[in-house]
Design an enzyme around this catalytic site. Structure first.
Site, PDB file in Angstrom:
ATOM      1  N   GLY A  29       0.958  -1.182   0.092  1.00 41.56           N
ATOM      2  CA  GLY A  29      -0.111  -0.055   0.076  1.00 41.56           C
ATOM      3  C   GLY A  29       0.841   1.390   0.033  1.00 41.56           C
ATOM      4  O   GLY A  29       1.940   1.165   0.416  1.00 41.56           O
ATOM      5  N   CYS A  89       6.226  -0.012   7.369  1.00 40.71           N
ATOM      6  CA  CYS A  89       5.740   0.922   6.369  1.00 40.71           C
ATOM      7  C   CYS A  89       7.027   1.483   5.814  1.00 40.71           C
ATOM      8  O   CYS A  89       8.293   1.413   6.270  1.00 40.71           O
ATOM      9  CB  CYS A  89       5.376   2.308   7.556  1.00 40.71           C
ATOM     10  N   LEU A  90       6.764   1.932   4.453  1.00 41.77           N
ATOM     11  CA  LEU A  90       7.827   2.197   3.589  1.00 41.77           C
ATOM     12  C   LEU A  90       8.526   3.468   3.991  1.00 41.77           C
ATOM     13  O   LEU A  90       9.585   3.921   3.784  1.00 41.77           O
ATOM     14  CB  LEU A  90       7.409   2.160   2.224  1.00 41.77           C
ATOM     15  N   HIS A 135      -2.349   7.447   7.499  1.00 43.73           N
ATOM     16  CA  HIS A 135      -1.408   8.385   6.579  1.00 43.73           C
ATOM     17  C   HIS A 135      -2.029   9.722   6.220  1.00 43.73           C
ATOM     18  O   HIS A 135      -1.295  10.657   6.253  1.00 43.73           O
ATOM     19  CB  HIS A 135      -0.530   7.708   5.429  1.00 43.73           C
ATOM     20  N   GLN A 157       3.169   9.705   1.560  1.00 38.55           N
ATOM     21  CA  GLN A 157       4.896   9.379   1.478  1.00 38.55           C
ATOM     22  C   GLN A 157       5.373   9.782   0.365  1.00 38.55           C
ATOM     23  O   GLN A 157       6.701   9.326   0.436  1.00 38.55           O
ATOM     24  CB  GLN A 157       4.389   7.650   1.559  1.00 38.55           C
ATOM     25  N   HIS A 172      -4.153   1.453   7.929  1.00 35.14           N
ATOM     26  CA  HIS A 172      -2.683   1.898   7.778  1.00 35.14           C
ATOM     27  C   HIS A 172      -2.646   3.008   6.817  1.00 35.14           C
ATOM     28  O   HIS A 172      -1.950   4.199   7.245  1.00 35.14           O
ATOM     29  CB  HIS A 172      -1.761   0.891   7.833  1.00 35.14           C
ATOM     30  N   GLU A 173      -3.178   2.826   5.722  1.00 33.93           N
ATOM     31  CA  GLU A 173      -3.153   3.982   4.605  1.00 33.93           C
ATOM     32  C   GLU A 173      -3.994   4.998   4.998  1.00 33.93           C
ATOM     33  O   GLU A 173      -3.570   6.261   4.879  1.00 33.93           O
ATOM     34  CB  GLU A 173      -3.313   3.379   3.186  1.00 33.93           C
TER      35      GLU A 173
HETATM   36  O1  GNR Z   1       4.056  -2.346   2.522  1.00 30.43           O
HETATM   37  C1  GNR Z   1       3.677  -2.335   3.611  1.00 30.43           C
HETATM   38  N1  GNR Z   1       3.531  -3.434   4.422  1.00 30.43           N
HETATM   39  C2  GNR Z   1       2.521  -3.297   5.477  1.00 30.43           C
HETATM   40  C3  GNR Z   1       2.550  -4.246   6.377  1.00 30.43           C
HETATM   41  C4  GNR Z   1       1.753  -4.510   7.316  1.00 30.43           C
HETATM   42  C5  GNR Z   1       0.885  -3.514   7.628  1.00 30.43           C
HETATM   43  C6  GNR Z   1       1.054  -2.202   6.893  1.00 30.43           C
HETATM   44  C7  GNR Z   1       1.677  -2.406   5.717  1.00 30.43           C
HETATM   45  S1  GNR Z   1       1.587  -1.029   4.736  1.00 30.43           S
HETATM   46  C8  GNR Z   1       3.074  -1.038   4.063  1.00 30.43           C
HETATM   47  C9  GNR Z   1       3.359   0.193   2.926  1.00 30.43           C
HETATM   48  C10 GNR Z   1       3.147   1.553   3.550  1.00 30.43           C
HETATM   49  O2  GNR Z   1       4.077   1.967   4.418  1.00 30.43           O
HETATM   50  N2  GNR Z   1       2.116   1.932   3.356  1.00 30.43           N
HETATM   51  O3  GNR Z   1       1.800   3.076   3.951  1.00 30.43           O
HETATM   52 NI    NI Z   2       2.902   3.319   5.693  1.00 33.40          NI
END
Ligand code: GNR
Ligand code: NI
Length: 175
Positions: free
Chosen positions: A46, A94-95, A140, A51, A136-137
């Site tokens: 995601g 999270c990236l 952000h 980001q 999670h997204e």
């Molecule tokens: O790639 C991602 N893996 C992930 C793993 C567990 C819970 C949430 C994520 S999202 C993350 C990519 C990201 O930072 N999205 O905002």
């Molecule tokens: Ni993230």
């Protein structure tokens, strides 16, 4: 399409409240396409616009397995309109917080409403890992990172580690 640099925490741009799009037009679709390419290049599932330095309420997700065909999901102005009563803890990454992982407690199922790539209103229910990813997204878009859901001790440990890595990288570039 273009691969965009991903902003690493701590960074004020990851703390901003993002702005709704008026409509999903060609400019928003280009942003979505660039985000998806950036996400695939980083092996993420995601990515939120914040980001990559945009202040739009735009998210892309693809939870298909590497051996499966791509299954991209494009969302603008997403809203969670229902959450389940039951919660579960799952490990998140999270990236924007590279190589940092923590368990986060969230509702196990949600219902989300959004504008798709064609500017059509859609909604669906998600559970388990997909529900985690959507929450999670969407976090952000309001300047919230997964570390904001864990203890201050652990959060500060992770953020200090990233600050240190950034400093070392800046020094390496300067030499
Ligand atoms: O790639 C991602 N893996 C992930 C793993 C567990 C819970 C949430 C994520 S999202 C993350 C990519 C990201 O930072 N999205 O905002
Ligand atoms: Ni993230």
């Amino acid at each position: 399409m273009a691969i965009l640099p991903i902003i690493i925490a701590p960074d004020v741009r990851l703390k901003a409240i993002c702005k709704p799009v008026d409509a999903v037009d060609d400019a928003v679709r280009t942003l979505m396409d660039d985000m998806l390419e950036t996400m695939y290049a980083s092996h993420g599932i995601g990515l939120a616009a914040a980001q990559v330095g945009s202040d739009k309420r735009v998210v892309v997700i693809d939870m298909s397995k590497p051996e499966e065909p791509a299954d991209p999901l494009y969302m603008a102005n997403p809203e969670i309109i229902w959450v389940s009563d039951d919660d579960a803890a799952r490990e998140e990454g999270c990236l924007s917080l590279p190589e940092q992982y923590s368990e986060v407690v969230r509702p196990t199922a949600i219902r989300v409403r959004y504008l798709d790539r064609d500017n059509e209103i859609r909604e669906f229910e998600a559970e388990d890992y997909m529900a985690v990813c959507i929450q999670h997204e969407l976090d952000h878009l309001d300047g919230v990172l997964f570390v904001d859901h864990i203890s201050a001790l652990r959060r500060n440990m992770i953020l200090r580690k990233l600050t240190k890595i950034k400093k070392l990288e800046a020094e390496a570039v300067a030499v």
